[in-house]
Design an enzyme around this catalytic site. Structure first.
Site, PDB file in Angstrom:
ATOM      1  N   ARG A 104       0.802  -1.239   0.000  1.00 33.98           N
ATOM      2  CA  ARG A 104       0.000   0.000   0.000  1.00 33.98           C
ATOM      3  C   ARG A 104       0.823   1.272   0.000  1.00 33.98           C
ATOM      4  NH1 ARG A 104      -4.568  -1.929   4.368  1.00 33.98           N
ATOM      5  NH2 ARG A 104      -4.932  -3.933   3.359  1.00 33.98           N
ATOM      6  N   GLU A 235      -0.085 -20.173 -22.039  1.00 40.46           N
ATOM      7  CA  GLU A 235      -0.064 -20.753 -20.688  1.00 40.46           C
ATOM      8  C   GLU A 235      -1.395 -21.481 -20.440  1.00 40.46           C
ATOM      9  OE1 GLU A 235       0.012 -17.818 -17.541  1.00 40.46           O
ATOM     10  OE2 GLU A 235       0.644 -19.269 -16.018  1.00 40.46           O
TER      11      GLU A 235
HETATM   12  N1  LIG Z   1       1.672 -17.448 -14.195  1.00 43.20           N
HETATM   13  C1  LIG Z   1       1.147 -16.228 -14.430  1.00 43.20           C
HETATM   14  N2  LIG Z   1       0.476 -15.996 -15.576  1.00 43.20           N
HETATM   15  C2  LIG Z   1      -0.072 -14.789 -15.809  1.00 43.20           C
HETATM   16  N3  LIG Z   1      -0.002 -13.770 -14.931  1.00 43.20           N
HETATM   17  C3  LIG Z   1       0.626 -13.972 -13.784  1.00 43.20           C
HETATM   18  C4  LIG Z   1       1.231 -15.184 -13.494  1.00 43.20           C
HETATM   19  N4  LIG Z   1       1.807 -15.107 -12.280  1.00 43.20           N
HETATM   20  C5  LIG Z   1       1.579 -13.882 -11.809  1.00 43.20           C
HETATM   21  N5  LIG Z   1       0.888 -13.187 -12.721  1.00 43.20           N
HETATM   22  C6  LIG Z   1       0.461 -11.815 -12.493  1.00 43.20           C
HETATM   23  O1  LIG Z   1      -0.914 -11.876 -12.260  1.00 43.20           O
HETATM   24  C7  LIG Z   1      -1.398 -10.560 -12.287  1.00 43.20           C
HETATM   25  C8  LIG Z   1      -2.822 -10.628 -12.749  1.00 43.20           C
HETATM   26  C9  LIG Z   1      -3.551  -9.361 -12.419  1.00 43.20           C
HETATM   27  C10 LIG Z   1      -4.851  -9.274 -13.090  1.00 43.20           C
HETATM   28  O2  LIG Z   1      -5.162 -10.140 -13.887  1.00 43.20           O
HETATM   29  C11 LIG Z   1      -5.750  -8.160 -12.799  1.00 43.20           C
HETATM   30  C12 LIG Z   1      -7.039  -8.215 -13.311  1.00 43.20           C
HETATM   31  C13 LIG Z   1      -7.912  -7.193 -13.021  1.00 43.20           C
HETATM   32  C14 LIG Z   1      -7.511  -6.111 -12.231  1.00 43.20           C
HETATM   33  C15 LIG Z   1      -6.233  -6.078 -11.746  1.00 43.20           C
HETATM   34  C16 LIG Z   1      -5.795  -4.944 -10.866  1.00 43.20           C
HETATM   35  O3  LIG Z   1      -4.668  -4.903 -10.423  1.00 43.20           O
HETATM   36  O4  LIG Z   1      -6.624  -4.071 -10.615  1.00 43.20           O
HETATM   37  C17 LIG Z   1      -5.326  -7.085 -12.025  1.00 43.20           C
HETATM   38  C18 LIG Z   1      -0.469  -9.789 -13.167  1.00 43.20           C
HETATM   39  O5  LIG Z   1       0.107  -8.806 -12.363  1.00 43.20           O
HETATM   40  C19 LIG Z   1       0.596 -10.800 -13.568  1.00 43.20           C
HETATM   41  O6  LIG Z   1       1.860 -10.214 -13.575  1.00 43.20           O
END
Ligand SMILES: Nc1ncnc2c1ncn2[C@@H]1O[C@H](CCC(=O)c2cccc(C(=O)O)c2)[C@@H](O)[C@H]1O
Ligand SMILES: [Zn+2]
Length: 375
Positions: A104, A235
């Site tokens: 935060r 993926e």
């Molecule tokens: N294996 C993975 N494959 C793909 N991604 C991966 C993987 N591991 C980690 N991540 C991360 O997951 C997050 C997802 C964040 C996300 O979808 C989202 C959706 C709606 C709102 C917000 C928000 O922040 O308001 C965020 C990403 O930051 C990405 O860097």
């Protein structure tokens, strides 16, 4: 099923792999040749696919949760094991965002980054490209300038104190839509904001229902600004997503690329153009992208001549670490010390480190492997 938590040399005792719940052998019990785990533990390595927030260890999560006691993220490591057990990719993202909610203030960002570097250094990681999602932090109210200063401050301190060189990949969280793409492209290309350590531009989050081509203009801007293109693709969806990443997003490496194995033409293309895959075996089991490790296509990639790199993705969330991923890959590919050292060299060669930096880490790998094999 073995009790992974009992393993003496395994990663932190959190993650999917525990008695009765794991879909397959993923963790520290992956049978490898005697002495190979020790070899891997001391081997100098490069990590190319690891997420910033996804690297928050139980120790870091506890510290952040103590700062923000209203959070729903458990602080007790045993409770974290359950919390980090995912039913599918959507559930993984939901849990991931609850950890994002723990970050935060700029001081939280600095603490996370510095402590992640400490964990990497402990595993003899000399160079890491950390995937950072600045949109998730700025939209939650962290000042953008303060965010950049915090990651850069931690990067410099980590290099001076641990000798681990960090670089950034800023990724678009695709499911958050084009607003997040615009914001990420702006933060990555504005000369007044763009951090010195930024080398690449990525795309993460769910793939289903999030077509890659819509992000083309943002990748074009990033590439024009001198950044490398490294989207996640294939993926959780098929090989057509990897083709889209190559043709529309100008991908120079592919995050995961797991489903490429289903398309021989794609494998031949990746091999011919030397487009590396960032393979994260345990992650693919934990998010249920692949059913069991024995069904993981890493062997098909190697057989097709694709440059394979081994990575950890979100290690504490998946009950693994980079050393364990090398052990898993060694088992799946039936590698000895020379084979494992070759994997470590692949990561250095596929990295965006400058030529002198690459030569230095490659030399360290060679010196270490020769001394081990001589001794
Ligand atoms: N294996 C993975 N494959 C793909 N991604 C991966 C993987 N591991 C980690 N991540 C991360 O997951 C997050 C997802 C964040 C996300 O979808 C989202 C959706 C709606 C709102 C917000 C928000 O922040 O308001 C965020 C990403 O930051 C990405 O860097
Ligand atoms: Zn990832």
């Amino acid at each position: 099923m073995t009790d992974h938590h009992a393993a003496p040399d395994g990663p932190a005792a959190t993650g999917l792999t525990r008695p009765g719940t794991a879909p397959g052998p993923t963790g520290p019990d992956a049978a490898v040749r005697p002495g190979l785990r020790e070899f891997i533990a001391g081997l100098p390595k490069a990590e190319l696919h690891v997420h910033h927030v996804g690297s928050a260890s139980p120790r870091i999560v506890s510290e952040l949760a103590a700062r923000h006691p209203d959070s729903k993220v458990p602080t007790d490591p045993e409770a974290l094991v359950d919390y980090f057990t995912f039913t599918d990719f959507a559930h993984f993202v939901e849990v991931y965002l609850s950890v994002v909610d723990l970050i935060r203030t700029p001081e939280d960002v600095r603490l996370l980054t510095y402590e992640v570097a400490r964990d990497l250094a402990r595993q003899q990681v000399r160079y890491a490209e950390l995937t950072v999602t600045p949109y998730s932090s700025t939209r939650r109210g962290i000042d953008e300038r303060a965010f950049m200063d915090a990651i850069e401050d931690a990067r410099k301190a980590a290099e001076a104190e641990f000798g681990t060189v960090l670089r950034w990949c800023f990724d678009i969280p695709g499911e958050a839509g084009l607003t997040s793409a615009e914001e990420t492209a702006r933060l990555a290309t504005d000369d007044r904001l763009r951090p010195e350590g930024l080398v690449s531009f990525g795309l993460g989050g769910p793939e289903i229902g999030v077509p890659r081509p819509q992000f083309k203009p943002y990748f074009d801007r990033a590439v024009a600004a001198g950044l490398h293109s490294v989207p996640h693709a294939g993926e959780t969806t098929g090989p057509e997503t990897v083709w889209d990443a190559l043709t529309e997003l100008r991908a120079e490496r592919i995050g995961h690329g797991t489903s490429s194995a289903r398309d021989p033409k794609l494998l031949a293309h990746l091999a011919e153009h030397r487009i590396p895959l960032e393979v994260c075996p345990t992650s693919n089991i934990a998010t249920r992208a692949v059913r069991t490790l024995d069904e993981h296509p890493i062997k098909d990639f190697v057989r097709a001549g694709v440059l394979v790199t081994v990575n950890s993705d979100d290690p504490p969330m998946f009950g693994t670490d980079l050393n364990n991923e090398y052990a898993v890959a060694a088992r799946l590919l039936d590698l000895d010390e020379q084979g494992v050292a070759a994997l470590a060299r692949n990561a250095v060669e596929a990295s965006f480190l400058d030529p002198a930096g690459k030569a230095r880490v490659l030399d360290e790998i060679d010196t270490y492997a020769s001394a081990w094999l001589a001794g």
